[in-house]
Design a protein around this motif. Structure first.
Motif, PDB file in Angstrom:
ATOM      1  N   UNK A   3     -18.596 -23.099 -11.846  1.00 29.70           N
ATOM      2  CA  UNK A   3     -19.384 -24.073 -12.614  1.00 29.70           C
ATOM      3  C   UNK A   3     -20.836 -24.098 -12.148  1.00 29.70           C
ATOM      4  N   UNK A   4     -21.032 -23.990 -10.838  1.00 35.01           N
ATOM      5  CA  UNK A   4     -22.385 -23.987 -10.279  1.00 35.01           C
ATOM      6  C   UNK A   4     -23.165 -22.779 -10.771  1.00 35.01           C
ATOM      7  N   UNK A   5     -22.543 -21.613 -10.691  1.00 32.44           N
ATOM      8  CA  UNK A   5     -23.204 -20.385 -11.133  1.00 32.44           C
ATOM      9  C   UNK A   5     -23.564 -20.463 -12.611  1.00 32.44           C
ATOM     10  N   UNK A   6     -22.629 -20.921 -13.438  1.00 32.93           N
ATOM     11  CA  UNK A   6     -22.902 -21.054 -14.875  1.00 32.93           C
ATOM     12  C   UNK A   6     -24.052 -22.018 -15.130  1.00 32.93           C
ATOM     13  N   UNK A   7     -24.073 -23.122 -14.386  1.00 30.24           N
ATOM     14  CA  UNK A   7     -25.145 -24.110 -14.546  1.00 30.24           C
ATOM     15  C   UNK A   7     -26.503 -23.490 -14.215  1.00 30.24           C
ATOM     16  N   UNK A   8     -26.598 -22.834 -13.076  1.00 30.77           N
ATOM     17  CA  UNK A   8     -27.872 -22.272 -12.621  1.00 30.77           C
ATOM     18  C   UNK A   8     -28.354 -21.147 -13.533  1.00 30.77           C
ATOM     19  N   UNK A   9     -27.424 -20.317 -13.996  1.00 30.02           N
ATOM     20  CA  UNK A   9     -27.815 -19.167 -14.816  1.00 30.02           C
ATOM     21  C   UNK A   9     -28.334 -19.561 -16.200  1.00 30.02           C
ATOM     22  N   UNK A  14     -30.260 -14.234 -11.949  1.00 29.59           N
ATOM     23  CA  UNK A  14     -30.127 -13.975 -10.521  1.00 29.59           C
ATOM     24  C   UNK A  14     -29.145 -12.820 -10.345  1.00 29.59           C
ATOM     25  N   UNK A  15     -29.327 -12.059  -9.282  1.00 29.22           N
ATOM     26  CA  UNK A  15     -28.373 -10.983  -9.012  1.00 29.22           C
ATOM     27  C   UNK A  15     -27.214 -11.518  -8.155  1.00 29.22           C
TER      28      UNK A  15
END
Length: 189
Positions: A3-9, A14-15
């Motif tokens: 969920x964090x990765x989806x939010x930030x992206x 980001x790689x």
């Protein structure tokens, strides 16, 4: 952490290495209903992204009355950015009004990410800009509206929040008494 990765992206690219670093710098914070994410009189020490639950931002006026300024729900940033950045004491409380789960960055981790990841500052600026726009939109309605109009506007704008927050907090947010809110709700049914 998905969920964090989806939010930030949503805010930039980001790689895998950068995402892994962000995930390592993140902790999960669970707040029980009534607990505080940050408190007035203290320097904010963390930035959070709400995964589950609702927080409210409130303060006490000069009469000692508790005033709810706005609510923050899932997939939104929570931070007193002005005092977090300036390292000064906050004048407001951020309190869980339901059980909450957040991804949290300590001040140190947040600064390390800013100093390590190229482009992180641009992503952070977009996240903060979105949060500020939402904050302005969620502020209590104009006082010129009567209680019924304020309540109806809240229902229209935030239908998912209505049944999840205590009526006392909603009344405070709308700038009316709880008895007035009960009367308005009764008249609408």
């Amino acid at each position: 952490m998905k969920e964090l990765t989806e939010y930030i992206l949503q805010f930039g690219n980001l790689n895998k290495q950068q995402i892994d670093l962000i995930e390592r710098k993140t902790t999960v914070l669970e707040l029980k209903k009534g607990e505080y994410f940050s408190e007035a009189g203290k320097i904010p020490q963390q930035v959070g992204i709400i995964v589950e639950g609702i927080l409210r931002v409130c303060y006490y006026n000069n009469k000692g009355e508790e005033i709810t300024r706005y609510f923050i729900d899932e997939n939104h940033l929570v931070v007193d950015i002005k005092n977090f950045e300036a390292n000064t004491e906050s004048a407001e409380y951020v309190q869980a009004i339901t059980d909450c789960k957040l991804f949290v960055f300590s001040k140190q981790a947040w600064e390390e990410l800013l100093n390590t990841i190229v482009g992180w500052d641009a992503i952070v600026n977009k996240i903060i800009k979105k949060a500020l726009i939402i904050k302005l939109e969620r502020r209590s309605p104009l006082i010129e509206q009567d209680a019924t109009a304020r309540y109806l506007a809240f229902l229209k704008k935030y239908p998912k929040l209505t049944n999840r927050i205590p009526l006392s907090y909603l009344a405070s947010y709308l700038g009316i008494t709880q008895s007035t809110l009960s009367r308005v709700r009764k008249n609408l049914n």
